[in-house]
Design an enzyme around this catalytic site. Structure first.
Site, PDB file in Angstrom:
ATOM      1  N   GLY A  45       1.917  -7.143 -10.909  1.00  0.00           N
ATOM      2  CA  GLY A  45       1.365  -7.141  -9.560  1.00  0.00           C
ATOM      3  C   GLY A  45       0.448  -5.946  -9.380  1.00  0.00           C
ATOM      4  CD  GLN A  50      -0.764  -0.517  -7.425  1.00  0.00           C
ATOM      5  OE1 GLN A  50      -0.644  -1.727  -7.274  1.00  0.00           O
ATOM      6  NE2 GLN A  50      -0.089   0.153  -8.351  1.00  0.00           N
ATOM      7  CB  CYS A 106       4.692   1.728  -9.420  1.00  0.00           C
ATOM      8  SG  CYS A 106       3.215   1.599  -8.406  1.00  0.00           S
ATOM      9  CG  LEU A 107       0.467  -1.162 -13.151  1.00  0.00           C
ATOM     10  CD1 LEU A 107      -0.644  -2.176 -12.934  1.00  0.00           C
ATOM     11  CD2 LEU A 107       0.749  -0.980 -14.634  1.00  0.00           C
ATOM     12  CG  HIS A 148       6.467  -2.914  -6.210  1.00  0.00           C
ATOM     13  ND1 HIS A 148       7.249  -1.954  -6.828  1.00  0.00           N
ATOM     14  CD2 HIS A 148       5.180  -2.519  -6.390  1.00  0.00           C
ATOM     15  CE1 HIS A 148       6.443  -1.027  -7.335  1.00  0.00           C
ATOM     16  NE2 HIS A 148       5.187  -1.348  -7.107  1.00  0.00           N
ATOM     17  CD  GLU A 149       2.240  -5.191  -6.507  1.00  0.00           C
ATOM     18  OE1 GLU A 149       1.303  -4.478  -6.102  1.00  0.00           O
ATOM     19  OE2 GLU A 149       2.946  -4.881  -7.484  1.00  0.00           O
ATOM     20  CG  HIS A 152       1.451  -0.792  -3.703  1.00  0.00           C
ATOM     21  ND1 HIS A 152       1.369   0.566  -3.925  1.00  0.00           N
ATOM     22  CD2 HIS A 152       2.049  -1.313  -4.803  1.00  0.00           C
ATOM     23  CE1 HIS A 152       1.888   0.844  -5.109  1.00  0.00           C
ATOM     24  NE2 HIS A 152       2.316  -0.274  -5.661  1.00  0.00           N
TER      25      HIS A 152
END
Ligand code: ZN
Length: 192
Positions: A45, A50, A106-107, A148-149, A152
């Protein structure tokens, strides 16, 4: 085009993001770039903040997770329905069910993984990439990735849910990430 991924500490990750309209400049290209960036970094995701865009847009592909399910996972998530989906202007309607733990990463916060408690189900209203209105309910690991996304685009990160002791333990690692002192095989955008 593969975009650099914003690293922890950058203020864009804390913005409560805004809805967009169909004429948002370069939207189609941005969505294409987000998919490319996601797959290049082996993520499941990716949210617009991000890639340094404070807008309510994220992409999710949970097919890879389900393809890599082991026997235990198959037992735990027997009805998992993976998705590959663009979410524009998503707004949560409900989030219900028992809280359950899942190991998240997380990226934007590489090399840190922690168990996070979240509810089982989320119901969202959103637009797809053709600006068609949808209202849908998600469960299992797919709901987890969506939550999670979704966080963000509200300026929240998974580490916000950690107990104070855990937070203290990762403090140094977080500050290293902000300074670029972490080895990843994708390009990162550091806070100034
Ligand atoms: Zn993330």
């Amino acid at each position: 085009m593969i975009l650099p991924i914003v690293a922890y500490g950058h203020p864009v990750l804390r913005v409560d993001c805004e809805d967009i309209t169909k004429d948002y400049p370069g939207l189609e290209t941005l969505i294409g770039d987000m998919w490319e960036t996601l797959y290049n970094s082996n993520g499941v995701g990716l949210a617009a903040p991000q890639v340094n865009k404070p807008i309510r847009l994220f992409v999710v592909d949970t097919f890879q997770i389900v393809e890599n399910f082991d026997e235990e996972d198959k037992r735990l998530y027997p009805n998992e329905k993976p998705i590959k989906q663009v979410f524009i202007n998503a707004h949560r309607i409900t989030s219900n069910g028992e809280m359950w733990a899942y190991n998240e990463g997380c990226l934007s916060i590489p090399k840190i993984r922690e168990d996070v408690l979240r509810p089982e189900q989320i119901r969202l209203r959103y637009l797809d990439e053709n600006f068609q209105e949808k209202e849908e309910e998600f469960y299992g690991v797919t709901a987890r990735v969506i939550m999670h996304e979704y966080d963000h685009i509200d300026g929240k990160l998974f580490i916000d849910y950690l107990p104070p002791l855990k937070k203290r333990l990762i403090k140094k690692k977080l500050s290293d990430i902000s300074k670029g002192k972490v080895k990843v095989d994708y390009r990162m955008l550091l806070p100034k």
